[in-house]
Design an enzyme around this catalytic site. Structure first.
Site, mmCIF file in Angstrom:
data_model
loop_
_atom_site.group_PDB
_atom_site.id
_atom_site.type_symbol
_atom_site.label_atom_id
_atom_site.label_comp_id
_atom_site.label_asym_id
_atom_site.label_seq_id
_atom_site.Cartn_x
_atom_site.Cartn_y
_atom_site.Cartn_z
ATOM 1 N N CYS A 126 49.919 43.050 53.623
ATOM 2 C CA CYS A 126 48.985 43.107 52.602
ATOM 3 C C CYS A 126 47.629 44.089 53.556
ATOM 4 C CB CYS A 126 48.808 41.757 52.016
ATOM 5 S SG CYS A 126 49.706 40.980 51.828
ATOM 6 N N CYS A 144 30.621 46.830 49.802
ATOM 7 C CA CYS A 144 31.413 47.051 48.380
ATOM 8 C C CYS A 144 30.460 47.006 47.575
ATOM 9 C CB CYS A 144 32.413 46.069 48.317
ATOM 10 S SG CYS A 144 33.211 46.356 46.268
ATOM 11 N N CYS A 202 32.254 36.968 46.874
ATOM 12 C CA CYS A 202 32.483 37.475 47.912
ATOM 13 C C CYS A 202 31.478 38.478 49.582
ATOM 14 C CB CYS A 202 32.976 39.288 47.471
ATOM 15 S SG CYS A 202 34.091 40.366 48.666
ATOM 16 N N CYS A 210 52.208 45.460 50.379
ATOM 17 C CA CYS A 210 50.929 45.282 49.519
ATOM 18 C C CYS A 210 49.789 45.829 49.940
ATOM 19 C CB CYS A 210 51.196 43.289 49.869
ATOM 20 S SG CYS A 210 50.207 43.124 48.056
ATOM 21 N N CYS A 255 30.485 40.160 42.871
ATOM 22 C CA CYS A 255 31.607 38.809 43.024
ATOM 23 C C CYS A 255 30.459 38.502 43.740
ATOM 24 C CB CYS A 255 32.463 39.502 43.595
ATOM 25 S SG CYS A 255 33.261 40.890 42.667
ATOM 26 N N ARG A 263 51.315 31.585 46.400
ATOM 27 C CA ARG A 263 51.298 31.498 47.399
ATOM 28 C C ARG A 263 49.559 31.011 48.230
ATOM 29 N NH1 ARG A 263 49.736 36.952 48.670
ATOM 30 N NH2 ARG A 263 52.340 37.377 49.004
ATOM 31 N N CYS A 307 51.147 41.320 41.799
ATOM 32 C CA CYS A 307 50.543 39.514 42.937
ATOM 33 C C CYS A 307 49.151 39.550 41.978
ATOM 34 C CB CYS A 307 50.493 40.325 44.166
ATOM 35 S SG CYS A 307 50.080 39.049 44.580
#
Ligand code: SAM
Ligand code: DTB
Ligand code: SF4
Length: 347
Positions: free
Chosen positions: A119, A75, A82, A150, A79, A282, A210
């Protein structure tokens, strides 16, 4: 400040307390009130959270959602938490998108193990239109298996949320991650407003929102309250709120952060429950490191959903058998239907 996307429904962003754009009194949840909740004696906070929980949900029911990484690693974003960011040396290899049959096999297995939500996550800053075509196909087929769908694919551009809606997407996960004032220390390749824009697009397309965040990134209690304030003051607040405890991965900038006291994690869950009474809260990343007692307290604090399956996206999760045993020990039953999560007991 309001996120406008040109159609009927918009998501309002309420600025932090220091802003002069909107007085704190206009907020559903002024930051000071959220801080006060965090500061309550622990038992009082849990008692109030459990009361709110029982007004809106069957108290002993937990939703099982299974995650799959449909496109792992490589990616472009930075972040700080991550393992999938290409710029950090974490050992996660960039892979191509999974083929449809692999995704469907995982979805069938998840359904057979009792999950009701599936998801699909992708390590993208944003999906390209040709990637989205493949995701649409996945959504259509997963939905046809009787699962709630999701996806979490990064920022969405014009028309993309509508395409996902047509394909049958029920929820879009896009986390605000932390308080606005800390955001720039964790991520520099996008900003808070980008996140809010995508949430607005999702809501406008008629997909359920979400959105949650990560704690344990070195933030203060006030900053945890700041994250909850952002979420709880969205109008409407998210349908589903994942609360992640940072999973520290070697090679990421946040590796080595002082771990959060887990009772503070439980407090965060409780405050999310009180401020967003009808949302599915969650218990997300970090469960493997929590142990049973902390997870039990999270359920008492109003968590009513977990990620279920041996893996999250790239990191571990409690194994299915351990989760079954924990739920059984606690006398919790799993949600069987895939009807709307909001307002299950109240109209
Ligand atoms: N790329 C998309 C995005 O960032 O929105 C979707 C996938 S991204 C991995 C989904 C979410 O996973 C992030 O927003 C973050 O909240 C969470 N996450 C990622 N790494 C994590 C970690 N090490 N610990 C806890 N949560 C994490
Ligand atoms: C969310 O809030 N947590 C999940 C899901 N949404 C996509 C992701 C957690 C990822 C943990 C790190 C990993 O496994 O790579
Ligand atoms: Fe990319 Fe999402 Fe990871 Fe950020 S959280 S680096 S956008 S996969």
């Amino acid at each position: 400040m309001t996120t406008q996307n040109g159609s009927a429904q918009t998501l309002a962003f309420h600025p932090p307390r220091s802003s002069t754009v909107m007085p704190a009194a206009a907020l559903t949840w002024p930051l000071a009130q959220i801080v006060d909740l965090f500061n309550l004696p622990f038992n009082e906070l849990l008692f109030r959270a459990q009361q709110v929980h029982r007004e809106h949900f069957p108290e002993a029911e937990v939703e099982l959602a299974t995650l799959i990484s449909i496109k792992t690693g490589g990616c472009a974003e930075d972040c700080g938490y991550c393992p999938q960011a290409a710029r950090y040396d974490t050992g996660v290899k960039a892979q191509k998108m999974l083929p449809l049959d692999e995704v469907l096999n995982a979805a069938k297995a998840a359904r057979d193990q009792g999950a009701t939500r599936f998801c699909m996550g992708a390590a993208w800053r944003e999906p390209k239109d040709r990637d989205l075509e493949q995701v649409e196909e996945m959504v259509r087929e997963v939905k046809a298996l009787g699962l709630e769908t999701c996806a979490t694919l990064g920022m969405l551009g014009a028309g993309q949320a509508e395409r996902l809606k047509v394909a049958g997407l029920d929820y879009y996960n896009h986390n605000l991650d932390t308080a606005p004032e800390l955001y720039g220390d964790i991520i520099t390749t996008r900003d808070y407003e980008n996140r809010l824009d995508t949430l607005g697009r999702v809501r406008n397309a008629g997909i359920k929102v979400c959105s949650g965040g990560i704690v344990g990134m070195g933030e203060s209690r006030e900053q945890r309250a700041g994250l909850i304030a952002q979420l709880a003051n969205l109008d409407p607040y998210p349908d589903s709120v994942p609360v992640n405890n940072l999973v520290q991965v070697k090679g990421t900038p946040l590796f080595g952060t002082e771990p959060l006291d887990l009772l503070e994690f439980v407090r965060t869950v409780a405050v999310a429950r009180i401020t967003m009474p009808t949302a599915r809260v969650r218990l997300s990343a970090g469960r493997r490191e929590m142990g049973e007692a902390i997870q039990a307290m999270c359920f008492l604090a109003g968590a009513n959903s977990i990620f279920y399956g041996d893996k999250l996206l790239t990191t571990g999760n409690p194994d299915v058998e351990a989760d079954r045993q924990l739920l059984s020990k606690l006398g919790l039953r799993t949600r069987q239907t895939t009807t709307d999560a909001r307002c299950e007991l109240t109209p």
